[in-house]
Structures are given as structure tokens and as C-alpha cells.
Scaffold this motif. Structure first.
Motif, PDB file in Angstrom:
ATOM      1  N   ALA A   1       0.863  -1.186   0.000  1.00 28.86           N
ATOM      2  CA  ALA A   1       0.000   0.000   0.000  1.00 28.86           C
ATOM      3  C   ALA A   1       0.894   1.229   0.000  1.00 28.86           C
ATOM      4  N   GLY A   2       0.350   2.319  -0.475  1.00 31.26           N
ATOM      5  CA  GLY A   2       1.094   3.569  -0.457  1.00 31.26           C
ATOM      6  C   GLY A   2       0.841   4.302   0.837  1.00 31.26           C
ATOM      7  N   VAL A   3       1.891   4.817   1.432  1.00 30.95           N
ATOM      8  CA  VAL A   3       1.778   5.622   2.642  1.00 30.95           C
ATOM      9  C   VAL A   3       2.189   7.034   2.251  1.00 30.95           C
ATOM     10  N   VAL A   4       1.228   7.959   2.323  1.00 30.28           N
ATOM     11  CA  VAL A   4       1.441   9.314   1.849  1.00 30.28           C
ATOM     12  C   VAL A   4       1.245  10.289   3.006  1.00 30.28           C
ATOM     13  N   GLU A   5       2.223  11.171   3.193  1.00 24.75           N
ATOM     14  CA  GLU A   5       2.070  12.219   4.200  1.00 24.75           C
ATOM     15  C   GLU A   5       1.349  13.387   3.535  1.00 24.75           C
ATOM     16  N   SER A   6       0.210  13.754   4.090  1.00 27.92           N
ATOM     17  CA  SER A   6      -0.618  14.810   3.498  1.00 27.92           C
ATOM     18  C   SER A   6      -0.417  16.114   4.257  1.00 27.92           C
ATOM     19  N   ARG A   7      -1.074  17.135   3.785  1.00 24.38           N
ATOM     20  CA  ARG A   7      -1.123  18.390   4.530  1.00 24.38           C
ATOM     21  C   ARG A   7      -2.104  18.217   5.680  1.00 24.38           C
ATOM     22  N   CYS A   8      -2.398  19.248   6.386  1.00 26.57           N
ATOM     23  CA  CYS A   8      -3.284  19.168   7.545  1.00 26.57           C
ATOM     24  C   CYS A   8      -4.654  18.610   7.150  1.00 26.57           C
ATOM     25  N   LEU A   9      -5.128  17.622   7.904  1.00 25.47           N
ATOM     26  CA  LEU A   9      -6.438  17.019   7.658  1.00 25.47           C
ATOM     27  C   LEU A   9      -7.545  17.686   8.479  1.00 25.47           C
ATOM     28  N   LYS A  10      -7.205  18.711   9.259  1.00 25.58           N
ATOM     29  CA  LYS A  10      -8.145  19.553  10.016  1.00 25.58           C
ATOM     30  C   LYS A  10      -8.863  18.836  11.157  1.00 25.58           C
ATOM     31  N   LEU A  11      -8.304  17.733  11.655  1.00 30.90           N
ATOM     32  CA  LEU A  11      -8.869  17.100  12.841  1.00 30.90           C
ATOM     33  C   LEU A  11      -8.123  17.580  14.086  1.00 30.90           C
ATOM     34  N   CYS A  12      -6.830  17.685  14.014  1.00 27.48           N
ATOM     35  CA  CYS A  12      -5.956  18.265  15.034  1.00 27.48           C
ATOM     36  C   CYS A  12      -6.171  17.719  16.451  1.00 27.48           C
ATOM     37  N   PRO A  13      -5.943  16.417  16.674  1.00 27.44           N
ATOM     38  CA  PRO A  13      -6.029  15.876  18.036  1.00 27.44           C
ATOM     39  C   PRO A  13      -4.812  16.295  18.849  1.00 27.44           C
ATOM     40  N   ARG A  14      -4.972  16.346  20.155  1.00 32.71           N
ATOM     41  CA  ARG A  14      -3.839  16.707  21.019  1.00 32.71           C
ATOM     42  C   ARG A  14      -2.934  15.496  21.188  1.00 32.71           C
ATOM     43  N   ASN A  15      -1.643  15.693  20.956  1.00 30.92           N
ATOM     44  CA  ASN A  15      -0.621  14.665  21.142  1.00 30.92           C
ATOM     45  C   ASN A  15      -0.970  13.349  20.445  1.00 30.92           C
ATOM     46  N   ALA A  16      -1.396  13.427  19.200  1.00 32.08           N
ATOM     47  CA  ALA A  16      -1.717  12.241  18.409  1.00 32.08           C
ATOM     48  C   ALA A  16      -1.622  12.591  16.929  1.00 32.08           C
ATOM     49  N   VAL A  17      -1.667  11.574  16.086  1.00 29.44           N
ATOM     50  CA  VAL A  17      -1.565  11.747  14.642  1.00 29.44           C
ATOM     51  C   VAL A  17      -2.817  11.180  13.979  1.00 29.44           C
ATOM     52  N   THR A  18      -3.365  11.917  13.022  1.00 28.65           N
ATOM     53  CA  THR A  18      -4.545  11.474  12.282  1.00 28.65           C
ATOM     54  C   THR A  18      -4.111  10.636  11.089  1.00 28.65           C
ATOM     55  N   VAL A  19      -4.762   9.476  10.922  1.00 25.51           N
ATOM     56  CA  VAL A  19      -4.462   8.553   9.834  1.00 25.51           C
ATOM     57  C   VAL A  19      -5.767   8.189   9.137  1.00 25.51           C
ATOM     58  N   VAL A  20      -5.753   8.201   7.790  1.00 26.52           N
ATOM     59  CA  VAL A  20      -6.942   7.846   7.017  1.00 26.52           C
ATOM     60  C   VAL A  20      -6.584   6.703   6.087  1.00 26.52           C
ATOM     61  N   ASP A  21      -7.337   5.612   6.187  1.00 29.84           N
ATOM     62  CA  ASP A  21      -7.208   4.504   5.245  1.00 29.84           C
ATOM     63  C   ASP A  21      -8.170   4.794   4.099  1.00 29.84           C
ATOM     64  N   ALA A  22      -7.649   4.940   2.881  1.00 25.84           N
ATOM     65  CA  ALA A  22      -8.485   5.321   1.744  1.00 25.84           C
ATOM     66  C   ALA A  22      -9.532   4.261   1.403  1.00 25.84           C
ATOM     67  N   ARG A  23      -9.343   3.040   1.883  1.00 26.51           N
ATOM     68  CA  ARG A  23     -10.368   2.008   1.660  1.00 26.51           C
ATOM     69  C   ARG A  23     -11.583   2.237   2.542  1.00 26.51           C
ATOM     70  N   ARG A  24     -11.404   2.965   3.663  1.00 27.03           N
ATOM     71  CA  ARG A  24     -12.487   3.302   4.591  1.00 27.03           C
ATOM     72  C   ARG A  24     -12.437   4.794   4.902  1.00 27.03           C
ATOM     73  N   PRO A  25     -12.825   5.645   3.965  1.00 29.07           N
ATOM     74  CA  PRO A  25     -12.699   7.086   4.180  1.00 29.07           C
ATOM     75  C   PRO A  25     -13.603   7.645   5.269  1.00 29.07           C
ATOM     76  N   GLY A  26     -14.579   6.888   5.705  1.00 30.15           N
ATOM     77  CA  GLY A  26     -15.478   7.354   6.755  1.00 30.15           C
ATOM     78  C   GLY A  26     -14.945   7.121   8.155  1.00 30.15           C
ATOM     79  N   GLU A  27     -13.852   6.382   8.293  1.00 30.93           N
ATOM     80  CA  GLU A  27     -13.271   6.070   9.599  1.00 30.93           C
ATOM     81  C   GLU A  27     -11.858   6.630   9.677  1.00 30.93           C
ATOM     82  N   TRP A  28     -11.690   7.737  10.363  1.00 25.56           N
ATOM     83  CA  TRP A  28     -10.367   8.321  10.561  1.00 25.56           C
ATOM     84  C   TRP A  28      -9.813   7.803  11.876  1.00 25.56           C
TER      85      TRP A  28
END
Length: 96
Positions: A50-77
Motif C-alpha cells: 500500500a502507499g503511505v502518503v504524508e498529506s497536509r493538515c487534515l483539520k482534525l488536530c487531536p492533542r498529542n496524536a496523529v490522524t491517519v486515514v485509510d483510503a479504503r475506509r474514508p469514513g473512519e479516521w
């Protein structure tokens, strides 16, 4: 137009801004960025699972965590905090 083929079965997006705020935070010593660990698990380039791509800001901005989106399930971040097991994340997004 030329077409380049790849063996990717999906794409995983990792928020670059969250990664910078966490300042590494993953891996055995807690210094490795999440993108680097996931790319290592996925494989190299177009021959990776699978491709792992670092994107620009996804606008979720959790404290002390990283947001990850699986493109196969775009509704579950996913919100991944430092110290969470990377193996579970890799299995969930189809990398291992």
C-alpha cells in the motif's frame, strides 16, 4: 498519456501537521515519525502493498496524536497516540 502500474492495494494518508506536533513519538525509542514506520512496513515504492502518503493538515488536530486515514475506509479516521502498538495499526490499514 503514459500509465505507470503499481502493486498498491490501497493508500494510507498520514497528517503531516500532526506528525510535526508529536515530534516523532513512535518506534522503540519514541523518536521515529509514524510515516517512516508505516512505509517500512508497507515496502518500497510502487512494489509496496500500500502507499503511505504524508498529506497536509487534515483539520482534525487531536492533542498529542496523529490522524491517519485509510483510503479504503474514508469514513473512519484513526487517531494514533505515541506509544500505541504499530502492529495493530498496520493490520487495520492492510500493511501487515
Amino acid at each position: 498519456m503514459k500509465v505507470a502500474k503499481s502493486d498498491w492495494q490501497g493508500v494510507v494518508l498520514v497528517c503531516g501537521k500532526c506528525s510535526r506536533k508529536v515530534d516523532g513519538g513512535f518506534g522503540p525509542k519514541g523518536r521515529t515519525p509514524l510515516v517512516k514506520l508505516l512505509r517500512k512496513l508497507a515496502g518500497k515504492g510502487r512494489k509496496a502493498r500500500a502507499g503511505v502518503v504524508e498529506s497536509r493538515c487534515l483539520k482534525l488536530c487531536p492533542r498529542n496524536a496523529v490522524t491517519v486515514v485509510d483510503a479504503r475506509r474514508p469514513g473512519e479516521w484513526l487517531v494514533i497516540a505515541p506509544g500505541e502498538p504499530i502492529d495493530e495499526l498496520a493490520a487495520r490499514v492492510g500493511l501487515g
